[in-house]
Design a protein around this motif. Structure first.
Motif: not given
Length: 206
Positions: A79-82, A97-98, A137-140
């Motif tokens: 997962l990409m965390v923002k 992107k973490n 915010e998380v991008t799957l």
């Protein structure tokens, strides 16, 4: 002799007759299983930020909690965390992107363990400029974006006056109230003092 194969997933492959072999059965199984691989189960991710409001004073360290829960996919490392902040000046991206993206800033970074679903944000030595609403915010992997409800951070100014952390306006109000009380006492007691002085003078003349 005839050969019959079941084309419905979840049912046994039936073979009758002597001309069928294991290779044919494996081929039929492969064909029937393929549609299941083409329709993967969608992600169901829950992003939870707690608490809704947080407060601190200047110089403290603040941790803004954010946890991910995905029962279908226990592995969260892809997962990409923002993290971003909203205030009266608009939106400011803090972490993408973490990784922290603020230039020359080592105060803000992700402190949690992504594999455990902990993507909390830590802010060292907070200042009044850090106030605002912070969003996780998380991008799957499939491109879907899930955002938390946000955490409102309020910073109290530390004046360093005998450890007092009240605002300047409050201190001025307390001082003014004290002075006003003294003035009132003087006005109230002045007539009493005059009477006492007169009494003392009369007694001295007698």
């Amino acid at each position: 002799s005839a050969v019959f194969f079941s084309l419905f997933p979840g049912t046994d492959v039936g073979v009758t007759g002597g001309c069928a072999n294991k290779e044919n059965a494996a081929a039929v199984f492969h064909v029937t299983a393929q549609p299941l691989l083409l329709t993967p189960e969608p992600w169901n991710l829950l992003v939870t930020q707690t608490p809704a409001k947080e407060k601190a004073k200047e110089g403290e360290t603040v941790v803004l909690n954010c946890h991910l829960n995905s029962p279908q996919h226990p592995s969260l490392t892809d997962l990409m965390v923002k993290w971003y902040k909203e205030d009266e000046k608009g939106q400011m991206d803090l972490l993408e992107k973490n990784v922290t993206i603020l230039p020359n800033n080592s105060r803000i970074f992700m402190s949690g363990d992504l594999s455990q679903g902990d993507v909390s944000l830590i802010i060292l030595n907070v200042t009044t400029s850090d106030h605002g609403i912070y969003f996780c915010e998380v991008t799957l992997p499939d491109g879907k974006v899930v955002t938390g409800d946000g955490t409102k951070l309020r910073i109290r100014r530390a004046l360093g006056l005998f450890g007092m952390e009240e605002s300047i306006g409050t201190i001025i109000g307390v001082v003014a109230a004290g002075i006003g009380g003294i003035v009132v006492l003087i006005i109230v007691l002045t007539p009493q003092l005059r009477k006492c002085i007169l009494c003392m003078r009369q007694e001295s003349h007698q």
